[in-house]
Design an enzyme around this catalytic site. Structure first.
Site, PDB file in Angstrom:
ATOM      1  N   CYS A   1       0.830  -1.208   0.000  1.00 19.89           N
ATOM      2  CA  CYS A   1       0.000   0.000   0.000  1.00 19.89           C
ATOM      3  C   CYS A   1       0.863   1.257   0.000  1.00 19.89           C
ATOM      4  O   CYS A   1       0.679   2.164  -0.817  1.00 19.89           O
ATOM      5  CB  CYS A   1      -0.914   0.020   1.229  1.00 19.89           C
ATOM      6  SG  CYS A   1      -2.033  -1.377   1.381  1.00 19.89           S
TER       7      CYS A   1
ATOM      8  N   ASP B   1      36.134  17.231  20.235  1.00 19.76           N
ATOM      9  CA  ASP B   1      36.661  18.559  20.532  1.00 19.76           C
ATOM     10  C   ASP B   1      36.709  18.737  22.053  1.00 19.76           C
ATOM     11  O   ASP B   1      36.009  18.027  22.784  1.00 19.76           O
ATOM     12  CB  ASP B   1      35.750  19.601  19.880  1.00 19.76           C
ATOM     13  CG  ASP B   1      36.235  21.012  20.131  1.00 19.76           C
ATOM     14  OD1 ASP B   1      37.442  21.248  20.003  1.00 19.76           O
ATOM     15  OD2 ASP B   1      35.400  21.873  20.471  1.00 19.76           O
TER      16      ASP B   1
END
Length: 648
Positions: free
Chosen positions: A8, A439
């Site tokens: 569908c 970082d």
């Protein structure tokens, strides 16, 4: 609306993509949503709706009809049809029991015929309507299989009934004996509707996370109408005020809103007045839904920003609206989660291609089964039963739901843990990560906002910045997962070495430039690593772009401009290993779902075709039990996905 299986959703998606002016369309079966990008100078929503309606489905585009309202109505209708189907089934099966020795007479069969016909018209007409519309466009879906199987079993039984009405002999005296399957046609409908009802309720549970986020949005706002002694415009009145409790949709940018203790802030804005019993110049706001931090934050009348969905825990404040409606931070978070839940994992595209041919292949198998039994001399009854059982037992629904239900739960669960994942591809990539470049400043550590930079070289490391809460614990968890960490920072060597040691990271590099971080990511990838870059999303943009997975640390208020694939809201770095574990669990769940969906079809289709009986075993899967198995297969996939909510 109306989608029941992957076939569908594939048909709807293909139809939308075929429309002129549509550049891209993606349909999610589990959420029953469509994301469509189109040129409104070429096409429009009513035209797209008409195209979808033409193939037997509905596209809800009216602003006055919410998806939730439509879902409630559809669920209520489904309940009524399911109950009626079971009552009809009970009546059809009760007729021969009550008739006793006259259970096989023409009158009894005619009564069963009328009851079965009523059930098919009242409870199953949507299957026939959808199947007819799809067949007209060369399409087929689960509706087609249900329509074919019930129509065949009913028509065959009706022919037998009318044949007996003409000859009027007892059914048992015929040679070869004939059977009717009115009970099968009705029970197929009852089981299919029951499966869909339970499945819909389970799918609503998979979407509970997004509904919780939506529940953070208040429906009304207390609008300041008049302040005696001060103007509403400056928002600083301490005298008497008039208020209007208005729908949130009527609040505009620049309006002044008052929020009291225990209430949710309705819009993004800046504080103009705040007070509490603890502090006459500040109110306290719980921002945990954005940052994950449980401690309320003091908000003063110094243009301090506040965000929709956060809660005033102490005192009261007034704010001037700066963002309303879909532009608030909360609305954008909800939009990101919805888009991510509606996106497709790479494996889903393979499933979609298989779904496109699934129903035609099953129909062909049913035809072969019918003629094989009939030509083998087994008679009409055996041939019809076997063919109908094949049509009923085949289930593309389970395959179609395998991926999206797991994604909905996984991405929704991540959002609950303050982890925002941009799409399914990012979730799938995250599980492969075995190296992370991270970082330092703002990511691993929090800078001291009071730090005197003219004396930076004279300060202790703890005076310059501090390690984020639970950072060492997060690093230990990542190491336990077998993930290599590399700390990269532009700071001086002794500072980077200090914080790397505090966090438990042995691989670090100082005084690096953005290009150096990019080079480190490239180096790790050359070694065969699957690399994630964790940074602020701006200074680390080169490395983020090159990494297999880009991860940003934010407060959740930067979501609109954040280009990272994953955003970790707040300062708790334990969300990083949690995101990786959740990714692995979700992908594992998808594989389990797909495995069982395929095994189900590979096992049940030969069983329904009567292969054991052909080999000499007295075993036949009837259409009624085939429909029960089909319903259970879809339900099992959804329930398996829901296990993620319990294990994380």
């Amino acid at each position: 609306m109306g989608m029941a299986c992957s076939s569908c959703s594939a048909h709807v998606e293909r139809t939308l993509n075929e429309q002129k002016g549509v550049s891209h369309a993606s349909v999610n079966l589990a959420m029953r949503t469509a994301l469509v990008e189109f040129d409104d100078s070429i096409t429009n929503l009513p035209q797209l709706k008409a195209a979808v309606n033409a193939i037997g489905f509905d596209l809800i585009v009216e602003e006055n009809r919410s998806a939730e309202e439509v879902e409630r109505r559809e669920l209520s209708l489904l309940r009524r049809r399911t109950l009626l189907a079971w009552l009809s089934g009970a009546a059809v099966m009760a007729v021969p029991m009550l008739a006793g020795k006259d259970s096989h007479t023409a009158f009894t069969l005619q009564l069963q015929l009328m009851l079965a016909l009523f059930c098919l018209i009242a409870c199953a007409r949507q299957f026939y309507t959808a199947a007819w519309k799809q067949l007209r466009h060369g399409m087929a879906s689960m509706d087609t299989l249900v329509a074919f199987s019930t129509a065949i079993s009913f028509t065959y039984s009706a022919i037998v009934t009318f044949h007996l009405s003409t000859l009027n002999p007892p059914l048992s005296t015929l040679n070869p004996p004939l059977s009717t399957y009115f009970d099968a046609s009705v029970m197929i409908v009852a089981f299919v509707l029951t499966g869909r009802l339970i499945e819909e309720r389970a799918k609503r549970a998979t979407a509970s996370s997004i509904r919780q986020l939506m529940g953070l949005q208040p429906k009304t706002a207390r609008l300041v109408k008049q302040t005696f002694g001060h103007s509403v415009q400056d928002g600083t009145g301490n005298g008497e005020s008039d208020f209007d409790l208005v729908p949130l949709s009527t609040v505009s940018i620049g309006d002044v809103v008052e929020v009291r203790a225990g209430e949710k802030i309705p819009v993004d804005g800046t504080v103009t007045q705040a007070t509490s019993f603890m502090n006459e110049k500040a109110a306290y706001v719980d921002e945990s839904m954005l940052t994950g931090e449980a401690t309320p934050v003091a908000k003063q009348a110094m243009a301090t920003r506040v965000h929709a969905g956060t809660v005033v825990s102490q005192g009261k404040l007034r704010l001037r609206a700066t963002q309303v409606g879909e532009h608030t931070a909360l609305a954008q978070i909800i939009d990101m989660v919805q888009r991510a839940q509606g996106s497709k994992a790479p494996v889903q595209r393979v499933v979609d291609r298989m779904a496109a041919i699934f129903v035609p292949v099953v129909t062909a198998i049913a035809l072969v089964t019918f003629f094989a039994w009939f030509l083998a001399g087994a008679g009409w009854s055996q041939a019809v039963v076997s063919a109908v059982a094949v049509l009923v037992v085949a289930c593309p629904c389970a395959m179609g739901l395998a991926t999206p239900t797991a994604l909905m739960v996984g991405i929704g669960k991540a959002a609950e843990r303050n982890i925002l994942i941009k799409d399914a591809a990012a979730l799938e990539e995250l599980r492969k990560v075995d190296a992370i470049v991270i970082d330092k400043t703002g990511t691993l550590t929090i800078p001291n906002q009071q730090i005197d930079f003219t004396r930076a070289d004279q300060l202790d490391f703890e005076e310059r910045e501090q390690l984020k809460p639970h950072a060492r614990e997060a690093v230990d968890e990542l190491h336990a997962e077998g993930i290599h960490l590399c700390l990269m920072s532009g700071d001086r060597h002794d500072a980077v070495a200090h914080w790397a040691a505090q966090a438990g990271i042995t691989d670090f590099k100082s005084q690096v430039k953005p290009a150096d971080k990019e080079e480190k990511v490239s180096e790790l990838k050359t070694q065969g690593k699957h690399v994630a870059m964790v940074g602020d999303g701006i200074n680390d943009s080169q490395a983020l772009a090159l990494a297999d997975v880009s991860i940003a640390i934010g407060t959740g208020t930067d979501v609109a401009i954040d280009v990272a694939q994953v955003t970790l809201m707040g300062n708790d770095l334990r969300t990083l290993p949690e995101a990786i574990r959740l990714s692995r669990s979700t992908v594992k769940m998808i594989r389990q779902n797909l495995f069982w969906a395929f095994i189900y079809n590979l096992t049940c289709i030969p069983l329904a075709a009567g292969l054991p009986r052909a080999l000499g075993y007295d075993l036949q899967l009837t259409p009624m039990w085939a429909s029960a198995l089909m319903a259970c297969s879809s339900l099992s996939v959804v329930l398996n996905s829901l296990r993620l909510k319990l294990t994380h």
